[in-house]
Design an enzyme around this catalytic site. Structure first.
Site, PDB file in Angstrom:
ATOM      1  NE  ARG A 151      15.515  25.645  -1.006  1.00  0.00           N
ATOM      2  CZ  ARG A 151      15.727  25.311  -2.264  1.00  0.00           C
ATOM      3  NH1 ARG A 151      16.134  26.209  -3.123  1.00  0.00           N
ATOM      4  NH2 ARG A 151      15.521  24.083  -2.668  1.00  0.00           N
ATOM      5  CD  GLN A 152       7.301  28.046   2.926  1.00  0.00           C
ATOM      6  OE1 GLN A 152       7.815  28.225   1.836  1.00  0.00           O
ATOM      7  NE2 GLN A 152       6.389  28.878   3.418  1.00  0.00           N
ATOM      8  CG  ASP A 179      22.095  35.143  -4.048  1.00  0.00           C
ATOM      9  OD1 ASP A 179      22.785  34.802  -3.070  1.00  0.00           O
ATOM     10  OD2 ASP A 179      21.230  34.400  -4.553  1.00  0.00           O
ATOM     11  CG  ASP A 182      -0.225   0.030   2.533  1.00  0.00           C
ATOM     12  OD1 ASP A 182       1.027  -0.001   2.526  1.00  0.00           O
ATOM     13  OD2 ASP A 182      -0.901   0.087   3.576  1.00  0.00           O
ATOM     14  CE  LYS A 219      18.381  40.174 -10.294  1.00  0.00           C
ATOM     15  NZ  LYS A 219      17.169  39.498  -9.980  1.00  0.00           N
ATOM     16  NE  ARG A 227      14.578  48.275 -11.125  1.00  0.00           N
ATOM     17  CZ  ARG A 227      14.265  47.490 -12.170  1.00  0.00           C
ATOM     18  NH1 ARG A 227      14.304  47.972 -13.401  1.00  0.00           N
ATOM     19  NH2 ARG A 227      13.921  46.239 -11.990  1.00  0.00           N
ATOM     20  CG  HIS A 283      17.864  28.548   3.517  1.00  0.00           C
ATOM     21  ND1 HIS A 283      18.328  28.979   2.301  1.00  0.00           N
ATOM     22  CD2 HIS A 283      16.903  29.413   3.891  1.00  0.00           C
ATOM     23  CE1 HIS A 283      17.665  30.049   1.941  1.00  0.00           C
ATOM     24  NE2 HIS A 283      16.802  30.339   2.889  1.00  0.00           N
TER      25      HIS A 283
HETATM   26  C1  R5P Z   1      18.997  30.463  -2.600  1.00  0.00           C
HETATM   27  O1  R5P Z   1      18.754  30.938  -1.473  1.00  0.00           O
HETATM   28  C2  R5P Z   1      20.073  29.451  -2.729  1.00  0.00           C
HETATM   29  O2  R5P Z   1      21.225  29.926  -2.091  1.00  0.00           O
HETATM   30  C3  R5P Z   1      20.420  29.105  -4.187  1.00  0.00           C
HETATM   31  O3  R5P Z   1      21.038  30.204  -4.822  1.00  0.00           O
HETATM   32  C4  R5P Z   1      19.196  28.721  -4.968  1.00  0.00           C
HETATM   33  O4  R5P Z   1      18.438  27.771  -4.265  1.00  0.00           O
HETATM   34  C5  R5P Z   1      19.608  28.148  -6.326  1.00  0.00           C
HETATM   35  O5  R5P Z   1      18.462  27.818  -7.054  1.00  0.00           O
HETATM   36  P1  R5P Z   1      18.479  27.720  -8.632  1.00  0.00           P
HETATM   37  O6  R5P Z   1      19.591  26.788  -9.016  1.00  0.00           O
HETATM   38  O7  R5P Z   1      17.126  27.172  -8.974  1.00  0.00           O
HETATM   39  O8  R5P Z   1      18.674  29.080  -9.187  1.00  0.00           O
END
Ligand code: R5P
Length: 293
Positions: free
Chosen positions: A93-94, A170, A34, A193, A195, A127
């Site tokens: 992450r959540q 990042d 099952d 980033k 702008r 994370h």
């Molecule tokens: C984000 O917080 C993580 O450090 C990674 O940069 C992210 O999970 C990478 O995801 P992906 O390969 O989909 O861009």
């Protein structure tokens, strides 16, 4: 001490046991018709300090339940203590309610882990944006280990990088970039980033001049590969020479590796927190060292 591993980390658990000269105990895992899981610990555990290595990749729900069955079983069979090692900790992450009504999944998982009597938790490059919350959620000792130092040294040699700059793709990756850079005596930076106008956004390394330099991109996870691809494109626009990539957890959802290779990156290396085509560095020594402490 005894070391065990469920389906996702049997091999890793065996390596840890070997490195530590401790006893590896097999876990038999089957599925009932099952779909339910059946778990049996094949060896004597009474009075033992036990360590369960259980990564939660690809099918995290399945491996989480497997872990709960193993850990609870160890306690009811008389093991003295249970250390949970989650090389890849799913649901990390959540850890916040980003939209109204969302489950804070990480909290739920932490409660379940604590609930089966786990005494200590080890994670690897988890994370880590809200460390206080992590400690609070588990309410038992939690230590986040890192594979970044091992990875950085490996990629440096493998890709034959010369005087590289380590770059986090990042701001969130600054921690990984710093760890990697310190271990190989390199400078580090992050991409940001900026702008330029309503239509134009520029991504660039902010403080180190990367033109003509070799670059090692360091991040915790590669999932779709999108973050790395954007980073590589931005770095190329800034005139870098060779680019290599190090990540602890190669989740690699469909086509991620191909996408990264398509932008000219030859060396992409991950660890065996998630076994796969680029899992060339083992975290066994990282786990063994922490357990010895
Ligand atoms: C984000 O917080 C993580 O450090 C990674 O940069 C992210 O999970 C990478 O995801 P992906 O390969 O989909 O861009």
């Amino acid at each position: 001490m005894i070391i065990l591993g469920g389906t996702p980390s049997k091999e890793l658990a065996r390596r840890v046991a070997e490195q530590m000269g401790e006893r590896w105990v097999d876990v038999e895992v089957k599925r009932f018709p099952d779909g339910e899981k059946y778990v049996r610990i094949v060896g004597e555990v009474r009075g033992e300090s036990s360590v369960v290595v259980q990564s939660m990749y690809h099918t995290p729900d399945e491996y989480l339940v497997e872990f709960l069955l193993i850990a609870d079983n160890l306690k009811s069979l008389g093991a003295k203590s249970v250390v949970a090692v989650f090389p890849y900790m799913a649901y990390a992450r959540q850890d916040e309610r980003f939209k109204p009504g969302e489950a804070i999944s990480f909290m739920t998982v932490a409660k379940l882990v604590r609930g089966v009597g786990v005494d200590r938790v080890l994670t690897i490059d988890s994370h880590r944006h809200r460390k206080l919350l992590v400690d609070e959620a588990f309410a038992i000792p939690v230590e986040d280990l890192t594979a970044m130092r091992l990875l950085a040294g490996f990629v440096l040699r493998e890709a034959e990088l010369e005087r590289p700059v380590v770059v986090g793709p990042d701001r969130e990756a600054k921690y990984w970039a710093r760890l990697a850079a310190e271990s190989i005596g390199a400078e580090y930076d992050v991409l940001e980033k900026k702008r330029l106008s309503a239509e134009e956004v520029e991504v660039r390394a902010v403080s180190v001049a990367v033109q003509g330099r070799d670059v090692l991109i360091a991040d915790d996870i590669i999932s779709t590969g999108g973050t790395i691809v954007e980073a590589v494109k931005a770095l190329r626009r800034q005139g870098v020479r060779k680019v290599a990539v190090a990540c602890t957890h190669p989740v690699l959802t469909q086509g991620a590796l191909e996408r990264i290779k398509a932008v000219g990156v030859e060396v992409v290396v991950g660890t065996d927190t998630i076994p796969g085509p680029i899992s060339l560095v083992s975290v066994a020594s990282v786990i063994s060292e922490a357990l010895r402490r």
